[in-house]
Design a protein around this motif. Structure first.
Motif, PDB file in Angstrom:
ATOM      1  N   ASP A   1      -8.157  12.310   5.452  1.00 38.72           N
ATOM      2  CA  ASP A   1      -7.719  13.380   6.139  1.00 38.72           C
ATOM      3  C   ASP A   1      -6.279  13.110   6.666  1.00 38.72           C
ATOM      4  O   ASP A   1      -5.376  14.194   6.934  1.00 38.72           O
ATOM      5  CB  ASP A   1      -8.671  14.210   6.894  1.00 38.72           C
ATOM      6  CG  ASP A   1      -9.720  14.850   6.562  1.00 38.72           C
ATOM      7  OD1 ASP A   1      -9.530  15.317   5.235  1.00 38.72           O
ATOM      8  OD2 ASP A   1     -10.930  14.607   6.958  1.00 38.72           O
ATOM      9  N   THR A   2      -6.062  12.038   7.168  1.00 38.66           N
ATOM     10  CA  THR A   2      -4.718  11.496   7.621  1.00 38.66           C
ATOM     11  C   THR A   2      -4.210  10.321   7.284  1.00 38.66           C
ATOM     12  O   THR A   2      -4.992   9.718   6.454  1.00 38.66           O
ATOM     13  CB  THR A   2      -4.824  11.331   9.177  1.00 38.66           C
ATOM     14  OG1 THR A   2      -5.930  10.219   9.466  1.00 38.66           O
ATOM     15  CG2 THR A   2      -5.471  12.484  10.079  1.00 38.66           C
ATOM     16  N   PRO A   3      -2.930   9.971   7.461  1.00 38.41           N
ATOM     17  CA  PRO A   3      -2.672   8.754   6.791  1.00 38.41           C
ATOM     18  C   PRO A   3      -3.101   7.704   7.138  1.00 38.41           C
ATOM     19  O   PRO A   3      -3.559   6.699   6.515  1.00 38.41           O
ATOM     20  CB  PRO A   3      -1.033   8.660   7.253  1.00 38.41           C
ATOM     21  CG  PRO A   3      -0.588  10.104   7.266  1.00 38.41           C
ATOM     22  CD  PRO A   3      -1.920  10.664   7.858  1.00 38.41           C
TER      23      PRO A   3
ATOM     24  N   THR B   1      -7.230   3.120   6.447  1.00 43.07           N
ATOM     25  CA  THR B   1      -8.577   2.400   6.961  1.00 43.07           C
ATOM     26  C   THR B   1      -9.449   2.263   5.752  1.00 43.07           C
ATOM     27  O   THR B   1      -9.939   1.380   5.359  1.00 43.07           O
ATOM     28  CB  THR B   1      -9.152   3.256   8.052  1.00 43.07           C
ATOM     29  OG1 THR B   1      -8.304   3.191   9.168  1.00 43.07           O
ATOM     30  CG2 THR B   1     -10.403   2.644   8.276  1.00 43.07           C
ATOM     31  N   GLU B   2      -9.492   3.394   4.839  1.00 43.89           N
ATOM     32  CA  GLU B   2     -10.406   3.400   3.816  1.00 43.89           C
ATOM     33  C   GLU B   2      -9.921   2.602   2.798  1.00 43.89           C
ATOM     34  O   GLU B   2     -10.587   2.004   1.910  1.00 43.89           O
ATOM     35  CB  GLU B   2     -10.460   5.071   3.324  1.00 43.89           C
ATOM     36  CG  GLU B   2     -11.337   5.864   4.228  1.00 43.89           C
ATOM     37  CD  GLU B   2     -12.581   5.484   4.707  1.00 43.89           C
ATOM     38  OE1 GLU B   2     -13.475   4.915   3.696  1.00 43.89           O
ATOM     39  OE2 GLU B   2     -13.007   5.350   5.827  1.00 43.89           O
TER      40      GLU B   2
ATOM     41  N   ILE C   1       0.675  -1.245   0.110  1.00 45.65           N
ATOM     42  CA  ILE C   1      -0.054  -0.106  -0.088  1.00 45.65           C
ATOM     43  C   ILE C   1       0.914   1.177  -0.013  1.00 45.65           C
ATOM     44  O   ILE C   1       1.896   1.276   0.660  1.00 45.65           O
ATOM     45  CB  ILE C   1      -0.751   0.110   1.190  1.00 45.65           C
ATOM     46  CG1 ILE C   1      -1.915  -1.272   1.191  1.00 45.65           C
ATOM     47  CG2 ILE C   1      -1.670   1.338   1.279  1.00 45.65           C
ATOM     48  CD1 ILE C   1      -2.540  -1.457   2.539  1.00 45.65           C
ATOM     49  N   ASN C   2       0.589   1.835  -0.964  1.00 42.55           N
ATOM     50  CA  ASN C   2       1.212   3.520  -0.915  1.00 42.55           C
ATOM     51  C   ASN C   2       0.447   4.632  -0.278  1.00 42.55           C
ATOM     52  O   ASN C   2      -0.831   4.434  -0.525  1.00 42.55           O
ATOM     53  CB  ASN C   2       1.424   4.076  -2.400  1.00 42.55           C
ATOM     54  CG  ASN C   2       2.562   2.913  -3.297  1.00 42.55           C
ATOM     55  OD1 ASN C   2       3.542   2.766  -2.641  1.00 42.55           O
ATOM     56  ND2 ASN C   2       2.139   2.696  -4.523  1.00 42.55           N
TER      57      ASN C   2
ATOM     58  N   LYS D   1     -10.237  -2.268  -0.740  1.00 41.94           N
ATOM     59  CA  LYS D   1      -9.586  -3.495  -1.002  1.00 41.94           C
ATOM     60  C   LYS D   1     -10.402  -4.766  -0.772  1.00 41.94           C
ATOM     61  O   LYS D   1     -10.563  -5.694  -1.595  1.00 41.94           O
ATOM     62  CB  LYS D   1      -8.273  -3.846  -0.360  1.00 41.94           C
ATOM     63  CG  LYS D   1      -7.385  -5.317  -0.617  1.00 41.94           C
ATOM     64  CD  LYS D   1      -6.359  -5.557   0.142  1.00 41.94           C
ATOM     65  CE  LYS D   1      -6.698  -6.235   1.505  1.00 41.94           C
ATOM     66  NZ  LYS D   1      -5.319  -6.789   2.122  1.00 41.94           N
ATOM     67  N   ALA D   2     -10.988  -4.814   0.293  1.00 43.49           N
ATOM     68  CA  ALA D   2     -12.210  -5.847   0.468  1.00 43.49           C
ATOM     69  C   ALA D   2     -13.174  -5.929  -0.405  1.00 43.49           C
ATOM     70  O   ALA D   2     -13.500  -6.926  -0.984  1.00 43.49           O
ATOM     71  CB  ALA D   2     -12.621  -5.595   1.677  1.00 43.49           C
ATOM     72  N   ALA D   3     -13.657  -4.636  -1.082  1.00 40.62           N
ATOM     73  CA  ALA D   3     -14.808  -4.642  -1.924  1.00 40.62           C
ATOM     74  C   ALA D   3     -14.292  -4.940  -3.282  1.00 40.62           C
ATOM     75  O   ALA D   3     -14.900  -5.508  -3.987  1.00 40.62           O
ATOM     76  CB  ALA D   3     -15.164  -2.999  -2.034  1.00 40.62           C
TER      77      ALA D   3
END
Length: 72
Positions: free
Chosen positions: A32-34, A39-40, A6-7, A45-47
């Protein structure tokens, strides 16, 4: 088991952090944060994997590795 690289990087244009998974085409997220971007992108990825399985599309194996820079 290997997992996908993940980048996470800051985007001035978007005013926040972008996270993407290079092995999964078009799989990215914003935060808004790393931490929020991570988390998003994990949700994305799951979707992505669920949709690929449902459509019987090939799922690429993890192949990208982070670059390691050496300062001389």
């Amino acid at each position: 088991m290997k997992d996908y690289h993940i980048n996470i990087f800051y985007s001035d244009e978007d005013g926040g952090y972008i996270a993407d998974i290079p092995d999964l085409k078009f799989c990215s997220a914003f935060g808004d944060t790393p931490s929020e971007a991570l988390t998003e992108v994990l949700k994305a990825k799951a979707a992505w994997l669920k949709a690929a399985r449902a459509a019987k599309k090939p799922i690429p194996k993890p192949s990208f590795r982070p670059a390691i820079y050496q300062v001389a």
